[in-house]
Design an enzyme around this catalytic site. Structure first.
Site, PDB file in Angstrom:
ATOM      1  N   PRO A   1       0.758  -1.247   0.000  1.00 41.37           N
ATOM      2  CA  PRO A   1       0.000   0.000   0.000  1.00 41.37           C
ATOM      3  C   PRO A   1       0.790   1.299   0.000  1.00 41.37           C
ATOM      4  CG  PRO A   1      -0.017  -0.968   2.190  1.00 41.37           C
ATOM      5  CD  PRO A   1       0.792  -1.884   1.321  1.00 41.37           C
ATOM      6  N   HIS A   2       2.088   1.252   0.285  1.00 44.06           N
ATOM      7  CA  HIS A   2       2.821   2.515   0.419  1.00 44.06           C
ATOM      8  C   HIS A   2       4.278   2.361  -0.005  1.00 44.06           C
ATOM      9  CE1 HIS A   2      -0.534   3.637   3.069  1.00 44.06           C
ATOM     10  NE2 HIS A   2      -0.248   2.573   3.797  1.00 44.06           N
ATOM     11  N   TYR A   3       4.667   2.982  -1.102  1.00 45.14           N
ATOM     12  CA  TYR A   3       6.083   3.135  -1.459  1.00 45.14           C
ATOM     13  C   TYR A   3       6.815   1.792  -1.568  1.00 45.14           C
ATOM     14  CZ  TYR A   3       4.802   7.777   0.182  1.00 45.14           C
ATOM     15  OH  TYR A   3       4.146   8.972   0.386  1.00 45.14           O
TER      16      TYR A   3
ATOM     17  N   GLY B   1       7.389   1.222   2.492  1.00 46.31           N
ATOM     18  CA  GLY B   1       8.803   1.292   2.139  1.00 46.31           C
ATOM     19  C   GLY B   1       9.497  -0.042   1.999  1.00 46.31           C
TER      20      GLY B   1
END
Length: 223
Positions: free
Chosen positions: A121-123, A140
């Site tokens: 969901p993120h980076y 990340g």
């Protein structure tokens, strides 16, 4: 023998992916990586036009998927029902994304199979990898899919190195795997079902099912 735990049937419940016909033919899941693109091109035209919309060349998106603006989706690609592709996502092709997945902001996918209910969901960068049912990568967390010396990737299992013959191979995450924020999964990482990787970890080789990989490299049973 630990090598047997690397087999496709030990890592995945194939009822949770449209890629089951491809993976059923692979003793080890990474053997499917070079075939993902052709599999999608063959599967796409068979999908119901009442359920899937074709968006450009070799791109099929389920009509219940939520595709936010400001992303890029290249074919061949299939995106399943209920999945969200959020702003800034970059899907570079050869991506089979299952049902109810999240492909988040600034996340990049390339040559991957995401089983149903996977969240990146993120980076995140996920390349040349297969993520099992309900697996999740924290913000990340990334896969590294090419060795620095560009030699073929091997999977380290105890004192044994399993040859894959692939120069590009990120990670095989079994069902229900949790990867903590800002972790790096080195080329040839295989994580067994239900295992967890702590944040800020650097993982290499095989982590058996039901274990925790701590960010100091220690591995302990999951309690």
């Amino acid at each position: 023998m630990e090598q047997n735990m690397l087999r496709t049937k030990e890592l995945y419940d194939l009822t949770h992916t449209a890629a089951a016909p491809l993976l059923e033919q692979a003793e080890y899941p990474w053997q499917a990586l070079p075939k993902i693109g052709d599999f999608i091109r063959a599967l796409g035209p068979t999908l119901s036009p009442e359920e899937y919309e074709q968006r450009g060349e070799d791109v099929w998106v389920h009509k219940t998927a939520k595709i936010y603006p400001n992303n890029f989706i290249a074919g061949p690609c299939i995106i399943g029902p209920g999945t969200e592709v959020r702003p800034g996502a970059f899907i570079r092709g050869n991506a089979l994304v299952g049902a109810n997945c999240v492909v988040g902001n600034s996340t990049e996918l390339k040559n991957v199979i995401l089983f149903d209910n996977v969240q990146v969901p993120h980076y995140n960068y996920v390349g040349d990898s297969i993520l099992g049912y309900k697996s999740h990568m924290g913000a990340g967390a990334v896969t590294s899919n090419v060795k620095q010396d560009k030699t073929p990737v091997t999977v380290q299992v105890g004192y044994l190195r399993v040859e894959t013959g692939l120069k590009k191979f990120g990670a095989m995450l079994g069902d229900n795997v949790e990867v903590g924020c800002n972790s790096v999964l080195n080329p040839g990482t295989v994580v067994g079902r239900g295992s967890r990787v702590y944040p800020l970890s650097m993982v290499r080789g095989f982590l058996p099912a039901g274990q925790i990989h701590k960010n100091n490299g220690e591995r302990v049973p999951l309690r």
